[in-house]
Design a protein around this motif. Sequence first.
Motif: not given
Length: 814
Positions: A189-205
Amino acid sequence: MPPELWFATAALMILTAISFWSGAHHLTMAVVLVDVFITGLLLHTLRQPGPPPTLDAQARETVTLTGCVVDPPVFYEGRDQFVLELAPGARARASIYLRDGEQPPALAYGQRVELDAQVRRPRNFHNPGAFDYVRFLARDSIYWTASARSAANLRILPGACGSRFWSAIFTLRVAGLVRIEKLYPGNPYAIGMMQAILLGDSSKLEKIWTVSFRRTGTYHALVISGLHVAVLAGVLLFLLRIAFVPQMPALLLTALAAWLYALVSGWSAPVVRSAGGFTLFLVARYFNRRGRILNLLAAVGFAILVCDPEQMFDASFQLSFLAVAAIGALAAPVLERTTAPLIAGLKRLRDTGLDMHLPARTAQFRIELRLALETLYFWVRIPVGWSAVPLALTLRFCFWIWESALISAMVQVGLALPMAVYFHRVSLSGLTANLAIVPLLSAVVPLGFLAIFTNWHWPAAIAEIFLRWSQRIAEAHAAWEPNWRVPDPPLWLAIGFVAALLLLATLANASRVWRWSATAAVLSLFTILLWHPFPPKLEAGSLEFTLIDVGQGESLFLSFPNGKTMLVDGGGIPGLGRRKPRMDIGEDVVAPYLWTRSLRRIDIVAASHLHADHAGGLPALIEAFRPKELWVSAHEQSEVWTQIEAQARAAGTRIIEMRVGGGAQFGPVQLDVLSPAADFVPGHDPHNNDSLVMRIVFGRHSFLLMGDADWKVETAIPLARTDVLKVGHHGSRTSSSDDFLDALRPPFAAISAGTDNSYGNPHWDVLERLALRGVALFRTDEDGLVTIRTDGHKFSSETWRQLHREETALRNPQ
């Protein structure tokens, strides 16, 4: 290029110059507006893409592709996905499906690779209201998808490609993504959300994590946007200033950091626009000019028009542009009349000499505050010097709450129309949800980057706490937010709402009567937009059979002469095994089409059977359209049924199990269930013979809906002449036998199947059997959406392909 467009542009420019030098300023403004419009048409025409590149390969043919990795791979759920550039301007989105025990290949930007993969061109769902996925990919020069079944199909070639600049950028991006994974080990959860919020990578969201944010209108705080740039720029500028860096160098460094962040975060359009806006602000400060928000917005919009006019039609551009416009044109004038003079009065509150240099209202406010402090001193004997600062801070906080609430309300109203058109949602709980969620997620951004740069775990932990608080707040608001799904508004309402907003912005400094009149007009049209008191677009007195294009699946829409509606199946994505689909066919394909028909409720939803390609989209459709009844065939317990049942009970939908003898009367239309049999035992037949088979009779015409039933059911049900046959099992060779077709003698047949699907449906045997009998065949893989109507005497039909050809002919009459 039409010479008339060149001539019109040149003539308007000359007219603009003449009107400017003549001093006719009102005429100049009008001509400039028309000139900008014509110039936009000129640029749009000049930038029209040429024909797409070609590849010497048939659909799903395995070929060897050689190219350069231009977008580093993203690994999730047993799949490695990256973008492969085959030639300049010709790219393919490649996916490698890993076998058990296989490790993803070590790929990076700039590697030359060779891949054995099946290729196909992307395809849109050919329904009204469908998202143009092909055009979306073409903007990034992606014209094919390629899939390989093993990492052994990939070979890394010697040499390098790409550019050193982008290689460095992608190295930074990948390093940031890897650092986030290390900061949150075993925490998807933290990995997917933080990667989306900080670097725009939504692949794990995961989609389930964002449902509450979408429903409450706070999803914008999750995705990379101008808000992120503003927060990071503000924090960096503050750090540089307290480090005694002069103002202009600090602004310059902050602008460079904003552009670097735009590059590392994927060069998304909202971030690029925000970085451009900050740069314009820097230029304005250099020339000692006040940075007015509407002037900056106009400059950014003009730059977009000149550099990339295609963005004008992009939803993200429209939403971000209108959000800033709502703040500048609607919220800012109100704030200038209300809190701005009061906030100015809180500075150096005890300095009485400052009062004479301030406007009368501000000076009066300061005097009243000092009187209040002196009164407080006589009551509790707290010195004025001690209470002045706490009072100023408290008032600033109260003013901030008011300003945030006002801005949130204005943005919600300003974005209501595009939110209704693109996402069919207008959130009311966002007015309060944004007040808490935006500050929390704004704090997550600097904390997250602090953790990335330092590898410290404490800021990462605090960021996760804020993230989970935001999640709980969104869920709490979503619990009482009505799940309003707004159909497409009529054109007159859209035009009227936009005109009312423009009128309100124009009258921002007019008299109170005019302002309140414009506000009442906006709120009235906003209420109509949300309420949508418009009848569904149905043809009275007719029976409609519509086969919606859902790819390799099935979804039927039926409308009866008495106005009742029915949806049989909701589509879905078959054959994914354990992998979760990234798209919900019910939410993303079927529902948008129904909303174009102005539908808010469906009377009956039927699940012919519980295979994913028929029932996968039903939970979302039941939630969105809240049917009165859910018809199901005999079935076993399964994950799909658990989701459907839970959603039906939440929507208050009555669940009815249908077998032979069931059915309903819809005015003059009789619907009878022909299968499954009364003694059918679920699970004993491994095929699709648990499907609901239904016959519909209206006047002298009839329809037969076979679901996925095969020849075994065909021999068991009573057969009679049928006018329209919905062919069973997507035209599989196990359906539509010779005896069955001879008994029905249908003049029309319809098949739902995906283009170039891996199942080979519809099978050539079935197509040949239908052709030999002269049956007029409709196919969603070739015709797109298919509609057949009858008044009980005559038939009419239309398809997406037919309508598309007519539109193309109107646009290009030559």
